[in-house]
Enzyme design. Structure first.
Site, PDB file in Angstrom:
ATOM      1  N   TYR A 456       0.836  -1.211   0.000  1.00 62.99           N
ATOM      2  CA  TYR A 456       0.000   0.000   0.000  1.00 62.99           C
ATOM      3  C   TYR A 456       0.866   1.254   0.000  1.00 62.99           C
ATOM      4  O   TYR A 456       0.853   2.025  -0.936  1.00 62.99           O
ATOM      5  CB  TYR A 456      -0.964  -0.031   1.189  1.00 62.99           C
ATOM      6  CG  TYR A 456      -2.000   1.067   1.134  1.00 62.99           C
ATOM      7  CD1 TYR A 456      -3.108   0.934   0.304  1.00 62.99           C
ATOM      8  CD2 TYR A 456      -1.869   2.221   1.885  1.00 62.99           C
ATOM      9  CE1 TYR A 456      -4.066   1.938   0.230  1.00 62.99           C
ATOM     10  CE2 TYR A 456      -2.818   3.232   1.830  1.00 62.99           C
ATOM     11  CZ  TYR A 456      -3.915   3.087   1.000  1.00 62.99           C
ATOM     12  OH  TYR A 456      -4.850   4.095   0.923  1.00 62.99           O
ATOM     13  N   SER A 537      -6.738   1.208  -4.543  1.00 65.24           N
ATOM     14  CA  SER A 537      -6.795   2.608  -4.133  1.00 65.24           C
ATOM     15  C   SER A 537      -5.405   3.232  -4.274  1.00 65.24           C
ATOM     16  O   SER A 537      -4.846   3.247  -5.371  1.00 65.24           O
ATOM     17  CB  SER A 537      -7.330   2.710  -2.702  1.00 65.24           C
ATOM     18  OG  SER A 537      -7.672   4.034  -2.379  1.00 65.24           O
ATOM     19  N   ASP A 620     -18.099   4.051  -7.127  1.00 63.45           N
ATOM     20  CA  ASP A 620     -17.003   4.549  -6.297  1.00 63.45           C
ATOM     21  C   ASP A 620     -16.968   6.063  -6.416  1.00 63.45           C
ATOM     22  O   ASP A 620     -16.519   6.614  -7.424  1.00 63.45           O
ATOM     23  CB  ASP A 620     -15.667   3.943  -6.754  1.00 63.45           C
ATOM     24  CG  ASP A 620     -14.517   4.299  -5.818  1.00 63.45           C
ATOM     25  OD1 ASP A 620     -14.714   5.163  -4.931  1.00 63.45           O
ATOM     26  OD2 ASP A 620     -13.429   3.726  -5.973  1.00 63.45           O
ATOM     27  N   HIS A 652     -16.185   2.175  -3.022  1.00 62.06           N
ATOM     28  CA  HIS A 652     -14.727   2.074  -3.102  1.00 62.06           C
ATOM     29  C   HIS A 652     -14.235   0.645  -2.890  1.00 62.06           C
ATOM     30  O   HIS A 652     -13.109   0.316  -3.270  1.00 62.06           O
ATOM     31  CB  HIS A 652     -14.094   3.012  -2.075  1.00 62.06           C
ATOM     32  CG  HIS A 652     -12.634   3.237  -2.289  1.00 62.06           C
ATOM     33  ND1 HIS A 652     -12.106   3.559  -3.528  1.00 62.06           N
ATOM     34  CD2 HIS A 652     -11.583   3.182  -1.439  1.00 62.06           C
ATOM     35  CE1 HIS A 652     -10.793   3.696  -3.421  1.00 62.06           C
ATOM     36  NE2 HIS A 652     -10.455   3.465  -2.169  1.00 62.06           N
TER      37      HIS A 652
END
Length: 683
Positions: A456, A537, A620, A652
């Protein structure tokens, strides 16, 4: 000659940003049909989908709860209730294998009755009066924007003339039974450039929303403003928060006369008020009372004294090179502090005292498990619930009171055989010499199976060990290896680990991930052809950068709900709220460091890329689906191997219920199995 994509002028795929436009949705449906036709026809896909759905709908998984007064509340989804049940029970019942639940709201029945695709987004209950009233958030299709409706919990009905708000990114909270704080779309000028509330108002029962009194007005370029009431008996207070940037917040105490008094904590600190105490978690060095405190320290002060100017602060936690503060949580009389030491959780109990605070271990935490708090009672008792888990250990839910005995309440089922699997931690050396930790979960004897690496690296979010039946059944049990990288930009080593990789230093996130990939090959854990990567994301942006800057390292890439067009991200939905993380592309100096890694601006028809799957959601409203749509169209036009799936619902998370979630993960895992095994055979 390289033919890098340049969209400084006309963007040929800008039309795909029209989220629900007829032409754009026709394009989406065509891509979906193509992808489903390619990926969903195999026996393996059918098996993956079935097994994942079994994990998601398992009736013996732990129903995690939150205490509100005398009841424990839970939201539950399964095969019979795909949209879910809001329900509650008592602790005595919860101890049973099959508790007797009181159903408060059946979202499936409500959706059918009102002919709406409702998705549950949570409830805010009113503490005074025994949590009899609640403000429910219901989203159409899973978007962040929701409808707010007042619900009478005692009578199991919506309050017809209550506090009901039309669909928006609304923030609400109770003051008392007849007043709430509300931030919503009040009309032109009431939202920030990020699409969140710029105004917060006090709304009285029996009046129209238009009559609500403005409490605070932020600036257009703020992220949002928020107000809340602390109902703790004897310490009732009201606060207004102005979120200037993602990690910068001003705190104001709202007095009984409506005046605002600033709580002079650093605007980049994390503050918390509990009864007589103020806690301050610094994110940069701070000098107060003649003492300079480092970043990542946790400080305590008496709230009233601090407000009056006293700067006598007690250090509750100070980080070192290996240990950082992850979070803290109050019970009625104690503070539980969660730390990470080389990404391994530790929990301790701190007790306020006139001198040094007392410190003890939190009972009930297994020595080698990764434990996290599930719930505490900060109002009435020293009760807590914690879950211990790991990559190969299903969750165990324990219950106790600080200073008392601890009992096991629930044990999650095992969804895969972990006997042949081991967990190891290694450290890769990044380009600048930084040691980057990562976990490897895979066969005890190195095999030839594919490796899935995820990461991430943003917003101070830490990736810690946790049990996933989806990864376990769909990947590990089939002979795959799973790797989690703890990149800079995250919070694994405190705020400096995050701040060292924002804006102009964002390249360090990508160098860290590439270093982990290379280290896996060096150690013989993976080969390039059998190494797949996945992220969503901000992790989707990471995947886009890996595709365009490090394509030679990977055999396949899955890019979910991603940011990809860093030239326009600030203009798309909530993108403006992330400029403190990435930078402002309107500023030439900042676009100068965004441009070299913006995936949408760094594709080439002449480069060889690994096959990539994009997954996003029409609903989203946080990360615009246009990012994935445009990147798909661009790469396909350049002749690359690219696959695309967009769920029309889902928000999302790209899925609104377990059926959609099972489909999404089956597509992801089938794509990786097919491409990594076939790609390796072709070499």
């Amino acid at each position: 000659m390289s033919q890098e994509h340049e969209v400084a002028g006309e963007d040929p795929y800008r039309w795909l940003e029209d989220v629900t436009g007829t032409e754009a949705l026709d394009w989406v449906r065509e891509r979906n049909a193509e992808s489903l036709g390619v990926l969903s026809g195999s026996t393996r896909f059918a098996s993956l989908r079935t097994e994942i759905r079994e994990v998601l709908d398992a009736e013996d998984r732990i129903p995690f709860v939150r205490r509100r007064g005398e009841y424990l509340y839970n939201f539950w989804q399964d095969a019979a209730h795909p949209r879910g049940l809001w329900r509650r029970t008592t602790l005595e019942e919860y101890r049973r294998d099959r508790p007797d639940w009181e159903i408060l709201l059946d979202v499936d029945a409500l959706a059918a009755e009102e002919d709406e695709n409702w998705v549950w987004k949570g409830a805010a209950a009113l503490r005074p009066g025994g949590y009899r009233l609640a403000l429910l958030h219901l989203s159409r299709g899973g978007a962040d924007a929701s409808v707010v409706r007042e619900f009478n919990v005692a009578e199991l009905r919506f309050v017809e003339d209550g506090f009901n708000v039309a669909e928006a990114k609304t923030d609400v909270g109770w003051i008392d039974a007849d007043r709430i704080y509300i931030g919503t779309d009040f009309g032109p000028g009431s939202l920030t450039s990020s699409g969140y509330p710029r105004l917060v108002k006090e709304w009285h029962r029996g009046t129209s929303l238009a009559e609500a009194e403005t409490v605070y007005e932020g600036k257009p370029d703020d992220v949002e403003v928020h107000a809340f009431h602390d109902p703790t008996e004897g310490f009732e207070r009201d606060f207004v928060l102005r979120n200037i940037e993602f990690f910068r917040t001003e705190w104001w105490l709202r007095t009984g006369t409506g005046d605002l008094v600033q709580v002079a904590v650093p605007d980049d600190a994390i503050a918390d008020v509990h009864r007589e105490w103020l806690l301050i978690q610094t994110r940069s060095p701070w000098t107060a009372g003649g003492v300079t405190y480092p970043a990542g320290v946790l400080l305590a002060a008496r709230f009233d004294a601090f407000l009056a100017g006293d700067r006598e602060l007690t250090v509750l936690f100070e980080p070192d090179a290996h240990t950082s503060l992850s979070y803290h949580a109050w019970t009625r009389n104690h503070l539980i502090v969660a730390t990470l030491r080389d990404v391994r959780r530790h929990l301790a109990v701190l007790t306020p005292a006139n001198g040094p605070w007392q410190r003890a271990e939190l009972p009930g935490v297994p020595e080698f498990a990764h434990a996290d708090l599930v719930d505490t009672d900060s109002y009435d008792s020293d009760e807590y619930m914690l879950e211990s888990t790991g990559f190969t250990e299903p969750g165990t839910l324990r219950y106790g009171h600080i200073g008392g005995a601890v009992e096991t309440l629930k044990q999650a089922p095992a969804f895969f055989d972990a006997t042949p699997i081991q967990v190891q931690q290694f450290f890769a050396t990044s380009k600048d010499g930084t040691a980057v930790p990562y976990f490897v979960v895979g066969p005890r004897a190195p095999g030839s199976g594919p490796v899935l690496l995820t990461g991430y690296g943003g917003f101070e979010i830490s990736l810690t060990p946790s049990y996933s039946g989806i990864i376990g059944r769909g990947w590990l049990a089939r002979g795959g290896t799973y790797v989690v990288a703890n990149l800079r930009g995250g919070g694994e080593y405190g705020p400096q680990w995050h701040l060292s990789a924002i804006k102009q230093n964002r390249h360090r996130v990508y160098e860290d991930f590439a270093a982990v990939a290379e280290d896996l090959v060096t150690r013989g854990i993976a080969t390039r052809e059998r190494l797949g990567i996945e992220g969503g994301s901000n992790g989707g942006l990471l995947m886009g950068v890996m595709l365009t800057r490090y394509p030679q390292l990977f055999g396949a890439i899955v890019c979910q709900v991603p940011l990809l067009d860093m030239r326009r991200y600030h203009e798309l939905l909530a993108g403006a709220s992330w400029m403190a993380e990435y930078g402002d592309p309107r500023e030439p100096a900042e676009w100068a460091y965004l441009r070299p890694y913006s995936p949408y601006h760094n594709t080439s028809a002449d480069r060889q890329y690994p096959p990539v799957l994009f997954i996003t959601s029409t609903r989203d409203d946080r990360v615009h689906p246009g990012h994935a749509r445009k990147m798909m169209a661009l790469l396909a036009g350049q002749g690359h191997d690219v696959t695309y799936y967009e769920n029309i619902e889902g928000g999302h998370g790209a899925a609104a219920d377990n059926e959609q979630l099972a489909l999404k993960w089956a597509l992801v895992l089938e794509f990786l199995w097919e491409r990594l095994t076939q790609e390796a055979l072709r070499k």
